[in-house]
Scaffold this motif. Structure first.
Motif, short mmCIF file in Angstrom:
data_model
loop_
_atom_site.label_atom_id
_atom_site.label_comp_id
_atom_site.label_asym_id
_atom_site.label_seq_id
_atom_site.Cartn_x
_atom_site.Cartn_y
_atom_site.Cartn_z
N ARG A 1 0.82 -1.21 0.00
CA ARG A 1 0.00 0.00 0.00
C ARG A 1 0.85 1.27 0.00
N PHE A 2 2.01 1.22 0.67
CA PHE A 2 2.88 2.39 0.79
C PHE A 2 4.10 2.22 -0.10
N THR A 3 4.56 3.35 -0.65
CA THR A 3 5.79 3.35 -1.44
C THR A 3 6.66 4.51 -1.00
N ILE A 4 7.88 4.21 -0.63
CA ILE A 4 8.83 5.25 -0.27
C ILE A 4 9.76 5.49 -1.44
N SER A 5 10.11 6.75 -1.65
CA SER A 5 11.04 7.10 -2.71
C SER A 5 11.77 8.38 -2.30
N ARG A 6 12.80 8.69 -3.05
CA ARG A 6 13.57 9.90 -2.75
C ARG A 6 14.07 10.53 -4.03
N ASP A 7 14.29 11.83 -3.94
CA ASP A 7 14.88 12.59 -5.04
C ASP A 7 16.06 13.35 -4.44
N ASN A 8 17.25 12.84 -4.67
CA ASN A 8 18.42 13.45 -4.04
C ASN A 8 18.70 14.85 -4.58
N ALA A 9 18.36 15.10 -5.82
CA ALA A 9 18.56 16.45 -6.37
C ALA A 9 17.67 17.47 -5.66
N LYS A 10 16.49 17.03 -5.27
CA LYS A 10 15.55 17.92 -4.57
C LYS A 10 15.67 17.78 -3.05
N LYS A 11 16.52 16.88 -2.59
CA LYS A 11 16.69 16.65 -1.15
C LYS A 11 15.35 16.36 -0.48
N THR A 12 14.59 15.50 -1.10
CA THR A 12 13.24 15.21 -0.62
C THR A 12 13.00 13.71 -0.63
N VAL A 13 12.31 13.25 0.40
CA VAL A 13 11.86 11.87 0.46
C VAL A 13 10.34 11.87 0.51
N TYR A 14 9.74 10.88 -0.12
CA TYR A 14 8.29 10.82 -0.25
C TYR A 14 7.76 9.52 0.35
N LEU A 15 6.52 9.58 0.78
CA LEU A 15 5.81 8.37 1.17
C LEU A 15 4.44 8.43 0.52
N GLN A 16 4.26 7.62 -0.51
CA GLN A 16 2.96 7.51 -1.17
C GLN A 16 2.15 6.46 -0.42
N MET A 17 0.99 6.86 0.05
CA MET A 17 0.14 5.96 0.83
C MET A 17 -1.18 5.79 0.11
N ASN A 18 -1.46 4.56 -0.28
CA ASN A 18 -2.70 4.23 -0.98
C ASN A 18 -3.55 3.30 -0.12
N SER A 19 -4.80 3.18 -0.49
CA SER A 19 -5.74 2.30 0.22
C SER A 19 -5.66 2.52 1.73
N LEU A 20 -5.74 3.77 2.11
CA LEU A 20 -5.57 4.11 3.51
C LEU A 20 -6.70 3.55 4.37
N LYS A 21 -6.33 3.20 5.60
CA LYS A 21 -7.27 2.63 6.55
C LYS A 21 -7.32 3.53 7.80
N PRO A 22 -8.40 3.48 8.54
CA PRO A 22 -8.46 4.28 9.77
C PRO A 22 -7.29 4.00 10.72
N GLU A 23 -6.80 2.78 10.73
CA GLU A 23 -5.67 2.44 11.61
C GLU A 23 -4.34 3.06 11.14
N ASP A 24 -4.33 3.68 9.97
CA ASP A 24 -3.14 4.42 9.53
C ASP A 24 -3.10 5.82 10.13
N THR A 25 -4.15 6.21 10.82
CA THR A 25 -4.18 7.52 11.47
C THR A 25 -3.06 7.62 12.50
N ALA A 26 -2.24 8.66 12.36
CA ALA A 26 -1.08 8.83 13.23
C ALA A 26 -0.38 10.14 12.87
N VAL A 27 0.57 10.51 13.69
CA VAL A 27 1.53 11.54 13.32
C VAL A 27 2.69 10.84 12.63
N TYR A 28 3.02 11.29 11.44
CA TYR A 28 4.07 10.67 10.65
C TYR A 28 5.34 11.54 10.72
N TYR A 29 6.46 10.87 10.94
CA TYR A 29 7.74 11.55 11.06
C TYR A 29 8.70 11.03 10.00
N CYS A 30 9.47 11.91 9.40
CA CYS A 30 10.58 11.44 8.60
C CYS A 30 11.85 11.56 9.43
#
Length: 122
Positions: free
Chosen positions: A67-96
């Protein structure tokens, strides 16, 4: 030193998607493994996903596999977390976070963002 700022959180209905971003400052972003963790009140902060320095190697917690995919773009100094098919139990504070080894262990992560709320309604 690496400073991390998350964005992209919010409220979404169950089954929906969100993409979290984490922008890093500093010149050494590509030297670090980047990870995502999450925490709900009264619970320990738990590992979600991590990506190696080149973006090729990844680790996922069982809760997010498929359901989740992590990726990064080093040129942009950014990391991503794509979250699909989200469920109520995914509710949280997310930290990188940034680490040296590619691991799931929270204590190995040296630098942390301030966190961003993700709420999934049923």
């Amino acid at each position: 030193q690496v400073q991390l700022v998350e964005s992209g959180g919010g409220l979404v209905q169950a089954g929906g998607s969100l993409r979290l971003s984490c922008a890093a400052s500093g010149r050494t972003f590509s030297s670090y493994v980047m990870g995502w963790f999450r925490q709900t009140p009264g619970k320990e902060r738990e590992f979600v996903a991590a990506v190696g320095r080149s973006g090729i190697s990844t680790l996922y917690a069982d809760s997010g596999k498929g359901r989740f995919t992590i990726s990064r773009d080093n040129a942009k100094k950014t990391v991503y977390l794509q979250m699909n098919s989200l469920k109520p139990e995914d509710t949280a504070v997310y930290y990188c976070a940034a680490a040296v080894p590619l691991v799931t262990t929270k204590s190995e992560y040296k630098y942390w963002g301030q966190g961003i709320q993700v709420t999934v309604s049923s």
